[in-house]
Enzyme design. Structure first.
Site, short mmCIF file in Angstrom:
data_model
loop_
_atom_site.label_atom_id
_atom_site.label_comp_id
_atom_site.label_asym_id
_atom_site.label_seq_id
_atom_site.Cartn_x
_atom_site.Cartn_y
_atom_site.Cartn_z
CD GLU A 95 28.28 -11.38 4.18
OE1 GLU A 95 29.48 -11.55 4.44
OE2 GLU A 95 27.58 -12.23 3.56
N GLY B 248 25.17 -11.85 2.62
CA GLY B 248 24.32 -12.64 3.51
C GLY B 248 24.51 -12.21 4.95
N GLY C 188 29.71 -12.93 9.28
CA GLY C 188 30.34 -14.06 9.94
C GLY C 188 30.59 -15.25 9.02
N GLY C 189 29.94 -15.22 7.86
CA GLY C 189 30.25 -16.24 6.86
C GLY C 189 29.78 -17.63 7.22
CB THR C 190 30.67 -20.89 5.66
OG1 THR C 190 30.39 -20.43 4.33
CG2 THR C 190 30.25 -22.34 5.81
CB CYS C 191 33.02 -20.42 10.34
SG CYS C 191 33.47 -20.92 12.01
CG HIS D 158 49.30 -43.11 34.81
ND1 HIS D 158 49.17 -43.98 33.77
CD2 HIS D 158 48.80 -43.74 35.90
CE1 HIS D 158 48.63 -45.11 34.21
NE2 HIS D 158 48.41 -45.00 35.50
#
Lengths: 464, 464
Positions: A31, A33, A36-39, A446
Site C-alpha cells: 500500500e 498510501g 482503505g483506498g479511495t472510497c 401507502h
C-alpha cells in the site's frame, strides 16, 4: 527476493480478499498510501459524511414551502472535517496496524512496480531501500486517481481535486468547480449548502451528461437554481494571482470569465496502471489505461488478477467489492472459477436532488434498437409528492422496458431517496423478474416514497 | 325503489371500482361524508403532509451532531393546515362533483342501511326524504372510525380523534395523547416537532406494542427522549375544567396525573358495520365487527361484497386498494374470480424514527414454532450510518427467516427511510425469492441506506 503465494497491490477492495481462508497462504500486501483506498479516504465515505450535513443545511435554509420557519446558521467546518477524517483515518490506521501485526502477512508500505513476471519492486514510502518480491498470484487493486485536463495555467494554479478538497482548512468564499460529473455535482451541493459561492463549469450542455437525459435535465435545472452553472463552457486558461490568498481567474470559451478563491477540478479519473510499469509484463491495458480482464477477473498474464477501478469501466465501490469477491473465490477455487456479474450495475449521485440509476439510458436503449416502452412518472403525482410540496422540482422515476422480452432494461430516478428507491428495480432486473405483475404482485406501503416506483411500473405494464 | 346493477357504499377505496369498464352498468354510489374516505380526508394523506414539515422542524432543531448550526423557529400552523386540507378537500370535492355529473351513476350523499337483501335505505345528509334502492351487487366499503374507550369523563371532555385533531385552529401548549399505536406515535411526532408539549399515555410497556419487540424498544427509547411517554399507565378518569380554555386533567393508574390543554384519543378504530343494520341480512360480522369475507371478498350473502377497513384485519390503505381491485375484477368476471393476496402486507409508522415492517414478528414466528434464523443489523455499522452520526439511536434492520424453507418470514426496520428500505424485502417475500443469493445476486449502491438491508441479508444467509 521473497516469494509469496499471493501479493495484493492496493488496500481498497483488494484488502478484503485476504481473510481467514488464506491462513495457510504466505501473503504480501502493498500500500502506498492510506489503508482503505479511495472510497474510505478520499471518496464515497467522507463525501457522504459531508453530504448528510449539507442536506441538513439545505433543508434548514429552505423549509418555507412546508410552512416551517427554520434557518441555517453556518457549519462548523473544522469540527465537521475533523469528525469525518478522524473516523476514516482511524479506520485506515486500524487496517494498517492489523495487517502489520498479522502472522503470515507481510505488509509493505510503498509503491510497487513490475520488474518481471509476477515480480515486483517496492519502493518504501519512508524512503528506505527497495525490495523485490514475487508470487504465484498477483492481484492488481491499485485503483484510480483524478486527472487534470491539459489547460494552460491549470496545474500551476495548484487546484484541489477530490483527493484533498474535503480536507481543506477553511471554506473559501468562492469555489470554482471544473467538471459536471457526479464528483463535481456532489461537492457542489456540499459547498453550496454550507454557504460557499459555487461556480460549476461544464463543457456539455447539461450536468451529469452521462445520465439519462431526463434525469440530467431535471438535475441541471435544480442545480442551476442553487449555484452558478456554466454549461457549454470550456476552460481555456487559468491565472492565479500571486500570494497565498491570490484569486484564481478562469477563462472560459462559451461563457464569461470567473474569479474564485479556490478551485476544484473534478474532470474525471484515470486508472493507476501507468504507475505499475506494465510494459513487457504481458498484462494488457486498454486505451483508457484499464487493465484488461476476462469474466473471472484474470488479466492477460498468467497468475495476475485485477479488480475495481484498475480494470473496470464502472469505477464504483460496489463493483470493486464484487470483483474482489470473485478474485477471492477464484484464488481459493482454481478449478471452479466464479464469473463477474456486471450486467446491472446501479449508481447514485448523492447531490441535491439525488439520483439513482441502473441499466440503459433511453439513448443507449434506442442505439441498441430495442423495441422500447418508456414511462416517466412524477413524484408530484403520488401522495408522498403531495407531502413534499415541491411540484415544480420535476422529481421523477423513468423506466424503460424491452417489449420483446417484457423485462426492465433501465431505471432512473431523480428526487428524494432516489438511491434507495431504485433498489426494487435493481432486484427485478438482476433476477429477471418480468415487468408484468411486478407492481401488483407485491404491496407498496401507502403513502411511502416507493409509490412513485409502483405507479411507474403500473404505467409501464400498460405500455407493454 | 330504484334498482341498480351495482351499489357501492363508501367512496374511499370503494370509489376506485367504478371505472370505464362499468359504463354499461347502472350504478349508485352512496357517501355520508367527504369523497375519498379516511385516507384522503382524515388519515394517511393529511397526516403525512403534516409529518414531512414535522421532520423538517425536527431536523432543523437538531443538527448539531452533524456540525451544522440551524434552528427551528416555529410553524405557521394555520397556513400548513389550510395547505393540507385545501388540497385534500379540493380532491374530495372533485371526486364528489365527478360522480354527481356522471352518466349512468347516481351519487347519493347520505347514510345507507340495509332493509332487505341487497336493499338499502339511504338517509340524505341534507335531511331530505329517505330513499330505498336495491341492486344485483352491493359493495360494502364503509371503512372504520376511531373509538373512545369507556373511561369516566372522557366523552364529556370532548377529546379530539384523528378525525379532527389535524384540523384544529391553533396548536395547544400541552397535548395529551391516549394510545401508543401508530396513529398516536405519528401525531405525537407531528405536534412535538412543532413545539407542543406532548404527553403520551399507553397501557402496555412500550409504544408500538404490536410491532416486533426490538423495533418497539428502539422506537420507545427514542420517543421518550423527545416527549413525555407514560407506559403501563391506564387512564381511569378525565376531568375537564369549565370554560372554553378549561384544562383537562388525566387521572392515571400506574403514573402521576397529567394536565393538558387538549386531548387526542388514538386508542383504536372499529369498522362501521354497526351503522349498516346488518342483522337479518345474512351478512355475517365477526366479534370485532368486521364483515366476514372469503378469498374473493364475497360476504356470506349472495351478491354482497366487502373490502378495506370494513372487512380487513389489516386496516391499511394499500390493503383496501388491493381488495377493491379484487372486487372490481370479480364483478366484471364472475366466472373467473380473482383471489385476494393478504400474505405479505407491509406497514409503516411515519413517525420519528420511522418504522417499516412486513411479515411475522419474532414473537409470532416463535409462537408458530418455526425453525428461526434471526439477525439484527445496525444502521450504525454501515457507511450511511457513519454519515448519520447517530450511533446511540439504535436504528436497525431485523430479519427473520425460516430455516426449513430458506425464505424470509419477517422484516422490520426502525430508522431513516424504513418505509422505503423494506420494499426489496417485501418483493423477495411476495415472489418467493430465497434468502440464499438475494444479497449477492444484485448490486446495492455504496454507500446508500440500502446497505443495511444488504448486510442484514448477508448475515442472515450465514445463519441458514
Amino acid at each position: 527476493m521473497t516469494h509469496y503465494d499471493l501479493i495484493v497491490i492496493g488496500t481498497g477492495s483488494g484488502n478484503t480478499i485476504v481473510d481467514e481462508r488464506f491462513a495457510s497462504w504466505r501473503v504480501a500486501i502493498v500500500e502506498r498510501g492510506l489503508y482503505g483506498g479511495t472510497c474510505l479516504n478520499r471518496g464515497c465515505i467522507p463525501s457522504k459524511m459531508l453530504v448528510l450535513p449539507a442536506d441538513a443545511a439545505q433543508r434548514a435554509a429552505r423549509a418555507g414551502h412546508l410552512d416551517v420557519h427554520s434557518s441555517f446558521d453556518g457549519v462548523d467546518w473544522p469540527a465537521l472535517r475533523d469528525r469525518v477524517f478522524g473516523r476514516t483515518d482511524h479506520v485506515a490506521g486500524q487496517g494498517h496496524d492489523y495487517r502489520h501485526g498479522q502472522d503470515g502477512v507481510d505488509a509493505l508500505d510503498g509503491t510497487a512496480r513490475f520488474v518481471g513476471p509476477r515480480t515486483l519492486r517496492v519502493a518504501p514510502t519512508d524512503g528506505g531501500e527497495e525490495v523485490e518480491i514475487s508470487a504465484d498470484h498477483v492481484v492488481i487493486a491499485t485503483g484510480s486517481r483524478p486527472v487534470l485536463p491539459d489547460v494552460p495555467g491549470l496545474a500551476e494554479a495548484e487546484p484541489y481535486t477530490s483527493d484533498d478538497v474535503m480536507r481543506i482548512d477553511a471554506l473559501p468564499r468562492r469555489l470554482g468547480i471544473v467538471g459536471g460529473g457526479y464528483v463535481g455535482c456532489e461537492l457542489a451541493h456540499v459547498f453550496a449548502s454550507f454557504g460557499v459561492e459555487v461556480v460549476q463549469v461544464e463543457s456539455a450542455d447539461s450536468l451529469l451528461d452521462n445520465q439519462d437525459e431526463d434525469v440530467a435535465r431535471v438535475f441541471t435545472d435544480l442545480a442551476s437554481q442553487r449555484w452558478d452553472v456554466r454549461l457549454e463552457a470550456r476552460l481555456t486558461k487559468v491565472v492565479r494571482d500571486e500570494g497565498p490568498d491570490g484569486e484564481i481567474h478562469l477563462h472560459l470559451e462559451g461563457s464569461d470569465p470567473v474569479t474564485v478563491d479556490a478551485l476544484l477540478v473534478a474532470a474525471g479519473r484515470r486508472p493507476n496502471s501507468d504507475l505499475l510499469d506494465l510494459d513487457g509484463t504481458g498484462i494488457e491495458v486498454d486505451d483508457q489505461g484499464l487493465v484488461v480482464v476476462d469474466e473471472h477477473q484474470r488479466t492477460t498474464a498468467e497468475g495476475v488478477w485485477a479488480l475495481g477501478d484498475a480494470s473496470s469501466r464502472q469505477p464504483l465501490k460496489h463493483v470493486a467489492n464484487q470483483d474482489a469477491r470473485v478474485v477471492q473465490h477464484n484464488l481459493l477455487h482454481p478449478h471452479d472459477l466464479m464469473t463477474s456479474d456486471h450486467r446491472f450495475v446501479p449508481a447514485a449521485v448523492f447531490s441535491s436532488p439525488q439520483v439513482g440509476t441502473v441499466g440503459l439510458t433511453e439513448e443507449q436503449a434506442r442505439e441498441q434498437g430495442l423495441d422500447l416502452a418508456v414511462v416517466r412518472h412524477q413524484y408530484a403525482s403520488t401522495a408522498y409528492g403531495w407531502a413534499l410540496n415541491d411540484d415544480d422540482a420535476g422529481f421523477l422515476c423513468k423506466l424503460l422496458a424491452d417489449r420483446s422480452t417484457g423485462l426492465l432494461v433501465g431505471a432512473h430516478l431523480v428526487g428524494p431517496q432516489a438511491a434507495s428507491l431504485v433498489q426494487p428495480l435493481i432486484q427485478a432486473m438482476s433476477f429477471g423478474q418480468p415487468v408484468k405483475g411486478l407492481a401488483r404482485g407485491q404491496y407498496w406501503i401507502h403513502p411511502a416514497p416507493t409509490e412513485v416506483v409502483e405507479n411507474a411500473l403500473i404505467a409501464l405494464e400498460g405500455e407493454l
